[in-house]
Scaffold this motif. Structure first.
Motif, PDB file in Angstrom:
ATOM      1  N   PHE A  42      42.392  31.631  58.619  1.00 35.35           N
ATOM      2  CA  PHE A  42      41.460  30.746  57.907  1.00 35.35           C
ATOM      3  C   PHE A  42      41.732  30.864  56.406  1.00 35.35           C
ATOM      4  N   CYS A  43      42.829  30.261  55.985  1.00 34.56           N
ATOM      5  CA  CYS A  43      43.274  30.434  54.602  1.00 34.56           C
ATOM      6  C   CYS A  43      42.301  29.820  53.590  1.00 34.56           C
ATOM      7  N   GLU A  44      41.691  28.689  53.968  1.00 36.52           N
ATOM      8  CA  GLU A  44      40.766  28.027  53.038  1.00 36.52           C
ATOM      9  C   GLU A  44      39.533  28.897  52.784  1.00 36.52           C
ATOM     10  N   LYS A  45      39.001  29.505  53.837  1.00 36.58           N
ATOM     11  CA  LYS A  45      37.859  30.404  53.673  1.00 36.58           C
ATOM     12  C   LYS A  45      38.255  31.627  52.845  1.00 36.58           C
ATOM     13  N   GLY A  46      39.444  32.144  53.130  1.00 35.51           N
ATOM     14  CA  GLY A  46      39.922  33.296  52.360  1.00 35.51           C
ATOM     15  C   GLY A  46      40.065  32.965  50.888  1.00 35.51           C
ATOM     16  N   LYS A  47      40.581  31.753  50.607  1.00 32.19           N
ATOM     17  CA  LYS A  47      40.741  31.329  49.215  1.00 32.19           C
ATOM     18  C   LYS A  47      39.387  31.253  48.511  1.00 32.19           C
ATOM     19  N   ILE A  48      38.376  30.726  49.209  1.00 33.92           N
ATOM     20  CA  ILE A  48      37.034  30.611  48.621  1.00 33.92           C
ATOM     21  C   ILE A  48      36.487  31.999  48.274  1.00 33.92           C
ATOM     22  N   CYS A  49      36.654  32.951  49.186  1.00 27.72           N
ATOM     23  CA  CYS A  49      36.169  34.324  48.929  1.00 27.72           C
ATOM     24  C   CYS A  49      36.885  34.941  47.734  1.00 27.72           C
ATOM     25  N   TYR A  50      38.200  34.777  47.685  1.00 28.64           N
ATOM     26  CA  TYR A  50      38.970  35.352  46.572  1.00 28.64           C
ATOM     27  C   TYR A  50      38.546  34.726  45.238  1.00 28.64           C
ATOM     28  N   GLU A  51      38.402  33.405  45.213  1.00 28.43           N
ATOM     29  CA  GLU A  51      38.037  32.739  43.959  1.00 28.43           C
ATOM     30  C   GLU A  51      36.606  33.086  43.538  1.00 28.43           C
ATOM     31  N   TRP A  52      35.706  33.222  44.542  1.00 29.49           N
ATOM     32  CA  TRP A  52      34.334  33.637  44.243  1.00 29.49           C
ATOM     33  C   TRP A  52      34.334  35.035  43.617  1.00 29.49           C
ATOM     34  N   ALA A  53      35.125  35.922  44.210  1.00 30.26           N
ATOM     35  CA  ALA A  53      35.215  37.290  43.672  1.00 30.26           C
ATOM     36  C   ALA A  53      35.749  37.286  42.239  1.00 30.26           C
ATOM     37  N   LEU A  54      36.730  36.446  41.979  1.00 33.70           N
ATOM     38  CA  LEU A  54      37.295  36.361  40.634  1.00 33.70           C
ATOM     39  C   LEU A  54      36.255  35.867  39.627  1.00 33.70           C
ATOM     40  N   LEU A  55      35.470  34.878  40.016  1.00 32.63           N
ATOM     41  CA  LEU A  55      34.438  34.347  39.118  1.00 32.63           C
ATOM     42  C   LEU A  55      33.388  35.406  38.786  1.00 32.63           C
ATOM     43  N   ILE A  56      32.982  36.186  39.786  1.00 36.76           N
ATOM     44  CA  ILE A  56      31.990  37.245  39.534  1.00 36.76           C
ATOM     45  C   ILE A  56      32.580  38.313  38.623  1.00 36.76           C
ATOM     46  N   ALA A  57      33.850  38.673  38.863  1.00 36.60           N
ATOM     47  CA  ALA A  57      34.500  39.679  38.021  1.00 36.60           C
ATOM     48  C   ALA A  57      34.613  39.209  36.578  1.00 36.60           C
ATOM     49  N   ILE A  58      34.894  37.908  36.404  1.00 37.07           N
ATOM     50  CA  ILE A  58      34.954  37.348  35.043  1.00 37.07           C
ATOM     51  C   ILE A  58      33.570  37.368  34.413  1.00 37.07           C
ATOM     52  N   LEU A  59      32.549  37.073  35.208  1.00 43.12           N
ATOM     53  CA  LEU A  59      31.177  37.042  34.694  1.00 43.12           C
ATOM     54  C   LEU A  59      30.731  38.420  34.207  1.00 43.12           C
ATOM     55  N   CYS A  60      31.088  39.471  34.950  1.00 42.29           N
ATOM     56  CA  CYS A  60      30.684  40.830  34.537  1.00 42.29           C
ATOM     57  C   CYS A  60      31.727  41.479  33.642  1.00 42.29           C
ATOM     58  N   ASP A  61      32.800  40.728  33.318  1.00 44.43           N
ATOM     59  CA  ASP A  61      33.816  41.182  32.367  1.00 44.43           C
ATOM     60  C   ASP A  61      34.434  42.516  32.784  1.00 44.43           C
ATOM     61  N   ASN A  62      34.825  42.606  34.051  1.00 45.04           N
ATOM     62  CA  ASN A  62      35.469  43.814  34.565  1.00 45.04           C
ATOM     63  C   ASN A  62      36.942  43.505  34.846  1.00 45.04           C
TER      64      ASN A  62
END
Length: 1228
Positions: free
Chosen positions: A850-870
């Motif tokens: 399920f590559c599309e679902k995996g991509k969504i999870c990865y991009e969501w994680a990246l956005l949160i990491a950018i938000l908390c500046d880690n």
């Protein structure tokens, strides 16, 4: 700064340091440290391990040399070049670090150049020497060490020297001199007045006492009658007790007459030494406080402990830990160590406040004792005549004491605050002056000399404040001469000397200024804490200059101490810094100075540097201070305000402090020490050493006095460290013990924390069932308290457990629930756990397709990491996305975008090695796009990565970088640069001395041309002349085989069949030796092709058949059937066209047709049926077969839309013609 012979003995460490120097060499902007050291960076030579710096002013050299002498430069470069882990790994080695050496000769030349630009400078004679007199007097003689003013030659004249003792001049072509140190040059030794120079007299130095500083008893050599109340009268032979220090460079000293007990000033030239006189190098007097400053110890201690707890253990007993540990198990027994502590925890009503209450009681008592007495208020009468209602009785009574009282301190040091606070009823200063004048007259009439003296001092202060210096001088002189007895109020005498000397200096009465300054210097050497705060620093500097000229280091050190104290009292912190720095340098050079003085001095410097944002200097000072001073004081400086992270440099301070006061250390401080050390070790990947420090805390007797909350938190933190250190059963012992102390009938959040951590330990210990039960219990506790954050963590941990047992659907369900809960949490602090869960869920989706679902999870994680500046979390998410678009779902454009983002993150973290590797990867991605613009972009990235590998000294990566750049230039058809880059790559490879790598790179160099469509012949010299001889010599058979195959193919295409035949035969022999059937078949095929090209058709037929015999049976792939088709068709063509044997040719064509039919290739069947129809029609005369194959050919022609089939044989066709065309094209 260089240190080629003093770098750490470990070669790997040296190489790491040199690599960092190479990185800095490429980008000098990364060195901001030297700015604080007043040095300007010129360049760096990593090969010589040298940093080149320069200076623009005299002050810059002064500061730099001072910082270097104090060891700050070394500490700063260590922070710049050494990793954080270095300090944790070298705690047992006290002298670990970087040794820095300065080229003193070059520095002195630069320093002397700055001084000569000023026109004249102070220098010290290096030998005894004579100077020609520039006047009619005798020649000038200076001894070794004498300081004089030197003027450089002008228009061919010699050096001019000016003696500071008597002002005489002399000249000499080349005097032997060296400049005085910058500190001495800074404090100008001469005073100038009206264009004339006034000099310090040294005639009094020729006396009986020869010691630099002395204490004890001396004897008067002749009688003396004192000229004022501050001087002592005595008879010849009287014994005089030295008060404080007798310093031989000052005209006066303070003494007490042994027979009467009177005290006062005595001329140094009027006494001689006795047997009880001894030399002293003391900076402090006996009763004097040996600290330059005092701090609020308890306040600093509490703030430091609170900071450490907040940073290192803020949530260990409230927030669930996410399970990310490895699955290995060790075991240590901790039950016996924690049992007594747990017994203490179970005791009800545990006393936690006894220590605090006792401390508060002590503080309140000390506050009551230290409260000053009330100072009375005085009413100024404004009526005519100015008569006071009480006849000035209250004022005279207050000021009439002959001894010093603490209430007088405000009078001496806080003008005009004293007058404003304690005198009332007047409208302006004139009324106040009139009132004090009347009080002065009353005191004179009543013969109250001490009250009169202090009132004159106040009047002098008022006049000086209004710039009436002459009138102020009169009042000060009267105050000094009025007392009939000897002065016992030393702060008053100090204030009078200082203020009167300043007025003499202001009025340019240098003779009286020098005379009074001499008396002031004697007072400073004798009386503890005589500075009131009203003194002028310029007056103290006179004494400092005289001590410098006399080369009296103890006196210079004491005067630096007093000047520092005075500037601190005046609130001029940075003005005190040079004197503290000089004091610390002198303390290091003088024997017998205790470490406590130096430690407190460095701690004070650290605070002053920190207040002015000189962070590197503050850190270096604090590291020096940690030798003796309390650890909490040093930590309060090292843990700079606003600093998020704790530097590992504090580890040495913490361990040293713990060693100094292990037995008597209070529990909260010991807890903070162990907590900080264990946190540092755990953070930097050393959990076992972290466990050691926490166990040491639990074994300490003070652990039983910790609060129950601190004890529980410490045990849970220990359990987590054990889990991180793969000691899962030991962690279970600790957690089960903590669980047993919790109340049975009441659920607490701490219970959920223990269950969650216990489940993690059980999971890694292999007990899956109990781990699942504990996770479920932890989740139920969270559900009860509606704690969504910890609930999400517990569900995520359960999902990880399901993944371990391959229950993917259940894992997906729990991880999805955890993500839903995390997304609903509004509080901060959960972001990193949320990112980790999203990445794990994305990985699970990708593994299931399920590559599309995996991509969504990865991009969501990246956005949160950018938000908390880690940055670390951003890197993890970006790497997952790069892997997704690079390998799972290839998308070059998206892969380039995320690799670019990864590159930006690596620049922020400073990981140069990974940055170079990502640049390489991006270059390959652009190269795969195949456009000219993309190729040029790939070249740019390759050059950037090449620069990094050059800086890091990674020869292999550097060689491949040069070769890759050459390859891209070859693609871009810029042939003039290709050979240059390829040659540099070869040179770098040869410099490594690694035969295998040299062989690899030479082959890769040939591949640049071999895999191209242009200049392929250039590959021959790399394969044949360079790589193959090395492969043969080194015995690398696989490389020989590979090179022979490439040479065979290349020479075949170039038409050099004879030479190619030799390498093909060699390849065949090696393949047979290695029993490599695939390469053996390839070798037979190439030999057959070469024999075919050489028109040796029987040999070609033989080798083709050998190649076919090595093919696997039965056939597994379509490619194998196609190979049969082509080889049998080639054999048929050779037999039919070249050997003219239609019968055998028909046999090979039949075999080829069978393979083509098996493959289902209609085009090949058409060709073969046509050939067979031609043979049977024209040569074998079999009309039936001829018709059969003709009809089949017609059927295939119709399917392939071919209109005409020609059965006439082509007599001019030659099977070798295609090879000749290919060879001619390759040559062109």
């Amino acid at each position: 700064a260089e240190g080629p012979d003093r770098l750490p003995a470990d070669k790997n460490t040296q190489e790491v340091l040199c690599g960092k120097l190479r990185v800095l060499e490429a980008d000098l902007t990364k060195i901001t440290t030297l700015i604080e050291f007043s040095a300007h960076l010129v360049s760096i030579s990593s090969e010589e391990r040298t940093i080149f710096i320069t200076f623009k002013t005299f002050e810059e050299i002064w500061k730099f040399t001072t910082y270097n002498k104090m060891g700050f430069l070394r500490h700063s470069l260590e922070s710049l070049l050494l990793d954080q882990e270095f300090w944790l790994n070298t705690l047992d080695h006290e002298d670990s670090g970087i040794e820095v050496s300065i080229k003193e000769e070059n520095l002195n030349i630069m320093y002397k150049g700055f001084l000569m630009q000023e026109g004249s400078f102070f220098g010290s004679c290096t030998v005894n020497q004579m100077f020609d007199s520039s006047t009619s007097g005798s020649d000038l003689y200076l001894e070794k060490g004498d300081i004089a003013l030197f003027e450089p030659p002008f228009l061919g004249s010699g050096w001019t020297v000016l003696s500071l003792a008597d002002g005489s001049r002399g000249t000499k072509p080349r005097p032997a001199l060296e400049p005085v140190i910058p500190f001495h040059e800074k404090w100008h030794i001469m005073h100038r007045m009206n264009g004339k120079k006034s000099f310090l007299s040294f005639n009094h130095l020729k006396k009986v006492i020869c010691t630099i500083s002395a204490v004890g008893i001396c004897e008067a050599v002749k009688a003396y009658d004192g000229n004022g109340p501050d001087e002592l009268s005595f008879e010849a032979g009287d014994h005089i007790i030295i008060l404080g220090l007798l310093v031989n460079c000052f005209e006066w000293f303070m003494g007490k007459l042994e027979r009467t007990g009177d005290t006062g000033l005595i001329k140094t030239s009027l006494v001689k030494a006795t047997d009880s006189l001894c030399e002293s190098n003391e900076i402090f007097l006996k009763e004097e406080d040996r600290k330059i400053f005092n701090v609020e110890q308890e306040k600093i201690k509490k703030e430091t402990i609170a900071f450490l707890k907040k940073t290192c253990q803020s949530d260990v007993d409230t927030v669930y830990k996410l399970d990310t540990a490895d699955h290995i198990e060790l075991y240590i027994d901790l039950k016996s160590k924690i049992t007594p502590l747990l017994r203490e925890m179970k005791e009800p009503n545990r006393d936690e406040t006894a220590l605090d209450s006792s401390e508060l009681q002590t503080d309140s008592e000390s506050t009551e004792t230290e409260s000053p007495q009330e100072i009375p208020h005085f009413t100024v009468c404004s009526e005519k005549g100015g008569t006071s209602p009480d006849g000035h009785h209250s004022l005279l009574s207050f000021l009439g004491s002959c001894d010093y009282r603490p209430e007088f301190q405000l009078l001496y040091c806080a003008y005009p605050e004293f007058l404003l606070l304690h005198f009332e009823g007047h409208s302006d200063e004139e009324e106040l002056v009139a009132y004090l004048g009347a009080a002065r007259e009353t005191a004179r009439k009543k013969r109250m000399s001490w009250a009169q003296s202090r009132i004159c001092f106040l009047l002098g202060q008022l006049c000086a404040g209004r710039s009436k210096f002459s009138q102020a001088r009169v009042y000060y002189e009267e105050a000094l001469s009025v007392p009939r007895d000897h002065f016992s109020d030393m702060p008053l005498l100090s204030a009078l000397y200082s203020n009167l000397a300043l007025i003499y200096l202001t009025q340019k009465n240098m003779e009286k200024y020098f005379a009074l300054s001499e008396r002031f210097a004697a007072l400073l050497m004798a009386v503890c804490d005589c500075l009131s705060g009203s003194e002028e620093p310029e007056v103290l500097k006179f004494a400092l200059k005289k001590a410098i000229l006399s080369r009296n280091k103890p006196a210079e050190a004491r005067l630096c101490l007093l000047l520092a104290k005075l500037h601190l009292k005046l609130g001029e912190d940075m003005s005190a810094v040079p004197f503290i720095e000089r004091l610390l340098i002198l303390a290091d050079e003088m024997p017998g100075v205790c470490d406590t003085i130096r430690s407190h001095g460095f701690l004070l410097l650290a605070r002053l540097y920190n207040d002015h944002h000189l962070t590197h200097l503050a850190e270096s000072s604090a590291r020096h201070a940690c030798l003796q001073v309390g650890s909490h004081q040093v930590l309060s400086v090292l843990l700079l305000e606003g600093q998020i992270d704790i530097p590992t440099q504090v580890a040495s301070c913490l361990t040293r402090a713990a060693a100094l006061a292990c037995a008597g250390m209070e529990p909260s401080l010991a807890h903070a020490h162990a907590l900080c050390l264990s946190w540092l070790y755990q953070k930097h990947g050393m959990p076992n050493r972290a466990v050691h420090y926490m166990c040491s805390l639990l074994e300490h007797t003070s652990a039983s006095r910790l609060s129950q909350q601190d004890t529980s938190a410490a045990l849970i933190w220990l359990a987590w460290l054990l889990i991180c250190g793969l000691q899962h059963r030991a962690a279970l012992d600790v957690l089960d013990a903590v669980l047993s102390t919790l109340p049975e009938h009441c659920t607490t959040q701490l219970e959920g924390v223990v269950y969650n951590m216990r489940a993690i330990a059980l999971r890694h210990a292999g007990n899956i069932k109990q781990a699942a039960e504990s996770f479920r219990a932890a989740a139920e506790v969270c559900e009860e308290f509606e704690d969504r954050h910890n609930w999400a963590t517990a569900l995520a941990n359960f999902g990880f457990l399901c993944l371990q047992v391959k229950a993917k659907r259940l894992a997906e369900e729990h991880l999805t629930q955890a993500v839903e809960l995390f997304s609903e949490v509004e509080d901060e602090g959960h972001e990193l756990s949320f990112v980790a869960v999203l990445l794990e869920l994305g990985k699970l989706f990708v593994s299931q397709g399920f590559c599309e679902k995996g991509k969504i999870c990865y991009e969501w994680a990246l956005l949160i990491a950018i938000l908390c500046d880690n940055s670390e979390s951003q890197l993890q998410a970006t790497r997952r996305l790069c892997h997704l678009y690079g390998e799972v779902c290839p998308d070059e454009a998206q892969c380039i975008i995320y690799n670019e983002h990864q590159l930006n993150l690596l620049r922020q973290t400073g990981d140069i090695t990974l940055e170079g590797e990502i640049l390489e990867k991006i270059s390959q991605l652009y190269l795969s796009l195949g456009t000219e613009k993309a190729n040029r972009t790939a070249l740019d990235y390759t050059k950037r990565s090449l620069g990094i590998f050059i800086d890091l000294g990674k020869k292999r990566k550097e060689a491949h970088g040069w070769l890759q750049a050459g390859k891209i230039y070859h693609i871009l058809k810029q042939s003039e640069l290709v050979e240059l880059y390829v040659q540099v790559a070869q040179d770098i490879a040869l410099s490594t001395g690694d035969t295998a790598f040299i062989l690899e790179l030479l082959e890769a160099s040939g591949d640049v041309f071999f895999n191209s469509t242009q200049d392929r012949e250039k590959a021959v010299c790399f394969y044949r002349d360079r790589a193959l001889p090395i492969a043969v010599k080194s015995g690398n058979v696989r490389s020989q085989l590979r090179l022979c195959n490439k040479l065979t193919e290349l020479l075949l295409q170039l038409g050099q069949y004879g030479e190619a035949l030799e390498y093909a035969q060699t390849a065949l022999d090696i393949s047979i030796t290695l029993a490599d059937r695939l390469n053996e078949r390839v070798a037979f095929h190439r030999l057959a092709t070469l024999y075919h090209c050489l028109s040796q058709f029987e040999m070609a037929e033989h080798h083709y058949l050998k190649a076919l015999s090595l093919c696997p049976s039965p056939l597994q792939f379509d490619e194998e059937a196609l190979y049969y088709v082509r080889v049998y068709q080639t054999l048929g063509d050779i037999i039919f066209y070249d050997l003219k044997d239609p019968y055998d040719a028909a046999g090979y064509y039949h075999l080829a047709l069978a393979a083509a039919m098996d493959l289902g290739n209609k085009k090949s069947q058409l060709e073969l049926c046509t050939r067979l129809a031609t043979i049977y029609h024209n040569f074998l005369r079999d009309r039936e077969l001829s018709l059969h194959f003709y009809q089949r050919a017609r059927a295939f022609a119709v399917d392939l839309n071919i209109r005409r089939i020609n059965l006439a044989p082509d007599q001019s066709f030659r099977t070798t013609a295609p090879y000749k065309i290919t060879a001619s094209q390759a040559t062109r």
